[in-house]
Design an enzyme around this catalytic site. Structure first.
Site, PDB file in Angstrom:
ATOM      1  N   GLU A 176       0.617  -1.088  -0.051  1.00  0.00           N
ATOM      2  CA  GLU A 176      -0.149   0.088   0.001  1.00  0.00           C
ATOM      3  C   GLU A 176       0.839   1.296   0.047  1.00  0.00           C
ATOM      4  O   GLU A 176       1.145   2.004   1.037  1.00  0.00           O
ATOM      5  CB  GLU A 176      -1.053  -0.126   1.190  1.00  0.00           C
ATOM      6  CG  GLU A 176      -2.100   1.296   1.175  1.00  0.00           C
ATOM      7  CD  GLU A 176      -2.902   1.190   2.236  1.00  0.00           C
ATOM      8  OE1 GLU A 176      -3.718   2.137   2.482  1.00  0.00           O
ATOM      9  OE2 GLU A 176      -2.787   0.450   3.474  1.00  0.00           O
ATOM     10  N   LYS A 213      -2.608  -1.983  -2.972  1.00  0.00           N
ATOM     11  CA  LYS A 213      -3.754  -1.127  -2.565  1.00  0.00           C
ATOM     12  C   LYS A 213      -3.347   0.393  -2.569  1.00  0.00           C
ATOM     13  O   LYS A 213      -2.230   0.820  -2.293  1.00  0.00           O
ATOM     14  CB  LYS A 213      -4.023  -1.431  -1.136  1.00  0.00           C
ATOM     15  CG  LYS A 213      -5.258  -0.515  -0.501  1.00  0.00           C
ATOM     16  CD  LYS A 213      -5.603  -0.660   0.537  1.00  0.00           C
ATOM     17  CE  LYS A 213      -6.797   0.172   1.364  1.00  0.00           C
ATOM     18  NZ  LYS A 213      -7.245  -0.439   2.590  1.00  0.00           N
TER      19      LYS A 213
END
Length: 295
Positions: A176, A213
């Protein structure tokens, strides 16, 4: 790695619910739910309350595998139970929802336009426990605030370095590298991020599986090249501070990109709601996010 869970994450319709508020963000999550700091005196009491909130969400008839592929948990949630089952087992066995675990320990100070992850001193122990608790994958966050090539390259290198350790332990890491939606050169940040990810992907072993992400990109379908890479199970999007409506509109313009929302999913839920009211509020949010994820 659970092959049924992998198949679901690669090809199933739906989105990932982010239920991973940690110690630092828990008071804000509780406050949004309608529980202020006067309701608890100790950290243990605070975590009891957030687990009650998460249990209510997970057990809701609105929270099902029809719309939800996976759920990201905080370490404390992983180690607690719902109806005598550890949370990950409850998610998979009772709901058919794939469990993930947040493994980062917060952000370092801003340097070279980015915030790297703090050293992951607990990672080996967390991965051992995650396997024991039947966790499928992990998630770890760092943040890009400026279009600094050196900073972004270092941040992506850190994400992949840790991701390879996680994959070696038999779990699927969600990398992420969030781009701050308020970054003055957001689109340039995304260009540098994509280039750095592409270089790192070329160096992965053929059997390594990862996920991303990412902040919803400024240019629609900008991350399609990542989705097409054979190492990548799925690319999911964070809401990043956008309202749910705004995030859904932006998400719907990106084919194949699915949500992994936290605040945008949970913001309207209140402890004072009756169970019927709570389930209705949650169902509305889930349906809106699902529709944007499958567009």
């Amino acid at each position: 790695m659970n092959e049924k869970q992998l198949e679901r994450m690669e090809h199933g319709p739906g989105f990932i619910a982010a239920l991973d508020q940690s110690g630092g963000s828990t008071p804000k999550a509780l406050a949004g739910y309608g529980i202020d700091g006067t309701a608890y005196q100790t950290e243990d009491e605070m975590f009891d309350l957030i687990h009650q909130m998460r249990t209510r969400i997970i057990k809701s008839p609105a929270f099902t595998s029809e719309h939800i592929l996976g759920a990201i948990l905080f370490e404390m949630t992983m180690n607690r139970k719902i109806d005598d089952l550890y949370t990950a087992d409850y998610l998979w066995e009772k709901k058919g929802i794939v469990p993930f675990l947040k493994v980062d320990q917060g952000l370092a100070d801003l340097e070279n336009g980015v915030q790297l992850m703090k050293p992951l001193t607990k990672l080996d122990d967390l991965l051992k426990t995650a396997n024991e608790r039947h966790i499928f994958g992990t998630k770890m966050r760092s943040v890009i605030k400026e279009a600094n090539p050196e900073g972004i390259k270092n941040l992506i290198a850190q994400q992949f370095e840790v991701g390879k350790r996680i994959a070696a332990a038999g779990l699927v890491p969600i990398l992420e590298p969030e781009v701050d939606i308020h970054a003055p050169e957001k689109e340039r940040c995304e260009e540098l991020l994509l280039a750095a990810c592409w270089e790192e992907l070329k160096g992965l072993d053929a059997t390594t599986k990862i996920m991303f992400k990412l902040t919803i990109p400024s240019q629609d379908n900008y991350y399609q090249v990542l989705m097409d890479d054979p190492h990548v199970v799925r690319v999911v999007a964070l809401s990043g501070g956008y309202s749910r409506t705004e995030a859904d509109v932006k998400l719907a313009r990106n084919t194949g990109l699915i949500a992994s929302f936290s605040r945008a999913l949970l913001n309207d839920l209140k402890v004072s709601e009756t169970d019927d009211e709570f389930d209705h509020t949650l169902a509305e949010a889930i349906k809106e996010i699902y529709d944007a994820s499958i567009s």
